[in-house]
Design a protein around this motif. Structure first.
Motif, PDB file in Angstrom:
ATOM      1  N   ILE A  20       0.820  -1.213   0.000  1.00  0.00           N
ATOM      2  CA  ILE A  20       0.000   0.000   0.000  1.00  0.00           C
ATOM      3  C   ILE A  20       0.851   1.259   0.000  1.00  0.00           C
ATOM      4  CG2 ILE A  20      -1.847   1.230   1.195  1.00  0.00           C
ATOM      5  CD1 ILE A  20      -2.616  -1.460  -0.108  1.00  0.00           C
ATOM      6  N   SER A  21       1.996   1.228   0.680  1.00  0.00           N
ATOM      7  CA  SER A  21       2.883   2.393   0.618  1.00  0.00           C
ATOM      8  C   SER A  21       3.394   2.591  -0.809  1.00  0.00           C
ATOM      9  CB  SER A  21       4.045   2.244   1.594  1.00  0.00           C
ATOM     10  OG  SER A  21       4.811   1.097   1.309  1.00  0.00           O
ATOM     11  N   ALA A  22       3.749   1.487  -1.477  1.00  0.00           N
ATOM     12  CA  ALA A  22       4.201   1.583  -2.872  1.00  0.00           C
ATOM     13  C   ALA A  22       3.090   2.110  -3.782  1.00  0.00           C
ATOM     14  CB  ALA A  22       4.681   0.221  -3.366  1.00  0.00           C
ATOM     15  N   GLU A  23       1.850   1.715  -3.492  1.00  0.00           N
ATOM     16  CA  GLU A  23       0.715   2.155  -4.315  1.00  0.00           C
ATOM     17  C   GLU A  23       0.516   3.660  -4.249  1.00  0.00           C
ATOM     18  OE1 GLU A  23      -4.077   1.253  -4.980  1.00  0.00           O
ATOM     19  OE2 GLU A  23      -3.024   0.326  -3.296  1.00  0.00           O
ATOM     20  N   PHE A  24       0.664   4.239  -3.050  1.00  0.00           N
ATOM     21  CA  PHE A  24       0.299   5.647  -2.863  1.00  0.00           C
ATOM     22  C   PHE A  24       1.486   6.601  -2.757  1.00  0.00           C
ATOM     23  CE2 PHE A  24      -3.602   3.510  -1.222  1.00  0.00           C
ATOM     24  CZ  PHE A  24      -4.472   4.005  -2.183  1.00  0.00           C
ATOM     25  N   ILE A  25       2.717   6.096  -2.784  1.00  0.00           N
ATOM     26  CA  ILE A  25       3.889   6.975  -2.737  1.00  0.00           C
ATOM     27  C   ILE A  25       3.865   8.049  -3.834  1.00  0.00           C
ATOM     28  CG2 ILE A  25       6.364   6.975  -3.326  1.00  0.00           C
ATOM     29  CD1 ILE A  25       6.729   4.650  -1.396  1.00  0.00           C
ATOM     30  N   PRO A  26       3.459   7.718  -5.085  1.00  0.00           N
ATOM     31  CA  PRO A  26       3.462   8.761  -6.123  1.00  0.00           C
ATOM     32  C   PRO A  26       2.589   9.973  -5.800  1.00  0.00           C
ATOM     33  CG  PRO A  26       3.313   6.606  -7.135  1.00  0.00           C
ATOM     34  CD  PRO A  26       3.152   6.394  -5.662  1.00  0.00           C
ATOM     35  N   ILE A  27       1.584   9.815  -4.933  1.00  0.00           N
ATOM     36  CA  ILE A  27       0.727  10.947  -4.582  1.00  0.00           C
ATOM     37  C   ILE A  27       1.562  12.072  -3.973  1.00  0.00           C
ATOM     38  CG2 ILE A  27      -1.139  11.696  -3.036  1.00  0.00           C
ATOM     39  CD1 ILE A  27      -2.413   8.949  -3.396  1.00  0.00           C
TER      40      ILE A  27
END
Length: 401
Positions: free
Chosen positions: A31-38
Motif C-alpha cells: 500500500i505504501s508503494a501504491e500511494f507513494i506517487p501521490i
C-alpha cells in the motif's frame, strides 16, 4: 450462531502469528508503494518530462490491474498452494519498485506500476482466506486487524514521510527503499508462512454465482459505499488543509501523520471489538462517520474543530477494512478467496469512482459539496448494511453477533 469453517480450513491449536505479522509487512509494502506517487507527483513529472496528470495516472494503473488481479487470481491459481502465490506476488512487488526507481521513460513507469497493481489485487483478495488458515476462529478479528494495520502504517509512509524524504534523497531512492521494504517482507514470509492449500471450487462461475444471493450483493454494494464515503473526503483532504485551513507545510505534514496514527489505533481497537460485537460495531461506525461528515459541513471554518474531526475520521476508518474482512470470514468462510476477490474489486472500483465523482463535486461545490456527499453516501451505506445483515439472518437462519 457463527458459520462453521469447512474441513480444509480447520486449524491447528497453535496460531501462526509470525506469519500474520509477515503479511502485515507485506501489506505495508504494497500500500505504501501504491500511494507513494501521490506525494511525489511533481518531481516524477519533472524528471520524466511528463505532466503531473500523467504521473497521477500511475496510481490509476495500479487500481485497474488490482481489480483484474483480484477477480482472476483465485480461479486461475485454484490448484496452487497459496504460500507459493503470496511469495511470487512479494517478489513481483520488489521488481515493480525497482522498475519504477530506474525507469528511463513513462512507458516503463506504467509497466512497473501495472505489475504493482497485480500484486495489490492478488495479495488483498487472498488475505482473509489465508488468515483463516493461520489463526483460530476466535483470533480472526485480531489477526485481520494486525494485517490491516499495514494500511495505516503505509499511509504514514506514503504521505508525510515519502514527501519529506523525497525532497532530501530524491524520488528514485524512495522507490528503492520501497523495494527494500518489500524484500524484507518476502524474506519474512518465506521463513514464516506454512503450507497454505487453496480453497476448492474457485472458478469464475462460482465467483459470480455468489452475487445471485441478495444479501451478498447488498453487502458488496454497501462495501463500495462504505469505502466511497471515506475516500471522497480523503482524496481531497490535502487541498482542504492547504487552501481552506491555510496550514503551513510543516503543520500539514504533522496533521497527516496524526491522521495515520489515529487510523492505526482504530484498526487495533477494531481487532478487539469486532470479535465480540461485530454487527453492532459495523452499524455504529458507519453512523459515527455519517455524523462526522455532517459536523464537518457546519464547522469547516473552525481550524481546531476541523483538525479534531480529521483525526477522528482517521480513527473511525480503521474499523472499516477489519469490519468487511470479518464479514467475509463470518458469513462465507469456505468461499473467502472468491469473496475476497469480489471485495477487492469493489474497493478499488469505489476508490476510483470516489476520486472521479469527488473531483467534479470539488470543482463545482467545493468542500461543502464533498462533506454533504460523504454524509449522503454513508447514509445509504448504513441502510444497505442493515438490510444485508437482516437478509443474511432471514435466508440462512443464522445471526451475526
Amino acid at each position: 450462531m457463527k458459520t462453521p469453517l469447512s474441513s480444509h480450513t480447520k486449524l491447528e491449536k497453535n496460531s501462526h502469528w509470525s506469519a500474520v505479522f509477515s503479511l502485515f509487512m507485506g501489506v505495508t509494502s504494497l500500500i505504501s508503494a501504491e500511494f507513494i506517487p501521490i506525494s511525489l507527483l511533481t518531481p516524477i513529472a519533472q524528471t520524466l518530462n511528463i505532466t503531473e496528470g500523467m504521473a497521477g495516472q500511475t496510481v490509476t494503473a495500479v487500481g485497474i490491474f488490482a481489480v483484474l488481479a483480484s477477480l482472476m487470481l483465485a480461479p486461475l491459481t485454484q490448484n496452487i498452494n497459496r504460500r507459493l502465490v503470496l511469495l511470487t506476488l512479494s517478489i513481483l512487488l520488489v521488481i515493480a519498485n525497482i522498475l519504477v526507481a530506474f525507469t528511463p521513460n513513462y512507458t516503463i513507469l506504467l509497466m512497473g506500476r501495472s505489475i504493482l497493481g497485480i500484486c495489490v489485487g492478488g495479495f488483498w483478495s487472498m488475505a482473509s482466506a489465508v488468515t483463516l488458515q493461520l489463526v483460530s476462529e476466535k483470533n480472526l478479528p485480531r489477526a485481520l486487524s494486525t494485517i490491516y494495520a499495514g494500511v495505516s502504517v503505509a499511509t504514514i509512509i506514503s504521505l508525510p514521510l515519502a514527501s519529506y524524504l523525497g525532497n532530501l534523497i530524491g524520488w528514485r531512492t524512495i522507490f528503492l527503499l520501497s523495494a527494500l521494504l518489500g524484500g524484507i517482507a518476502f524474506i519474512w514470509q518465506f521463513i514464516a508462512l506454512p503450507s497454505l492449500p487453496a480453497q476448492q471450487g474457485n472458478s469464475f462461475k462460482n465467483m459470480f454465482l455468489l452475487l445471485k444471493q441478495r444479501w451478498i450483493t447488498l453487502g458488496i454494494v454497501a462495501t463500495i459505499l462504505s469505502y466511497g464515503g471515506y475516500h471522497i473526503l480523503f482524496t481531497y483532504l490535502r487541498p482542504f488543509l492547504e487552501h481552506n485551513l491555510a496550514l503551513a507545510t510543516n503543520t500539514l505534514s504533522t496533521i497527516l501523520l496524526l491522521f495515520g496514527i489515529a487510523n492505526c489505533i482504530g484498526t487495533v481497537i477494531a481487532g478487539f471489538v469486532m470479535g465480540k460485537q461485530f454487527k453492532t460495531t459495523m452499524i455504529l461506525v458507519h453512523f459515527i462517520l455519517l455524523i462526522l461528515a455532517v459536523i464537518f459541513m457546519f464547522s469547516h471554518t473552525n481550524k481546531t474543530m476541523s483538525i479534531l474531526l480529521i483525526i477522528a475520521w482517521g480513527l473511525m476508518f480503521g474499523f472499516i477494512p477489519v469490519g468487511w474482512s470479518t464479514w467475509i470470514v463470518r458469513t462465507l468462510a469456505d468461499k473467502a478467496e472468491m469473496m475476497g476477490g469480489l471485495s477487492v474489486a469493489a474497493i478499488q472500483f469505489s476508490i476510483g469512482l470516489a476520486a472521479a465523482i469527488g473531483g467534479f463535486i470539488f470543482d463545482n461545490k467545493g468542500m461543502q459539496g464533498i462533506f454533504f456527499s460523504s454524509a449522503l453516501i454513508f447514509l445509504f451505506a448504513l441502510i444497505l448494511i442493515k438490510l444485508s445483515f437482516w437478509l443474511f439472518n432471514r435466508i440462512t437462519g443464522q445471526s451475526l453477533t
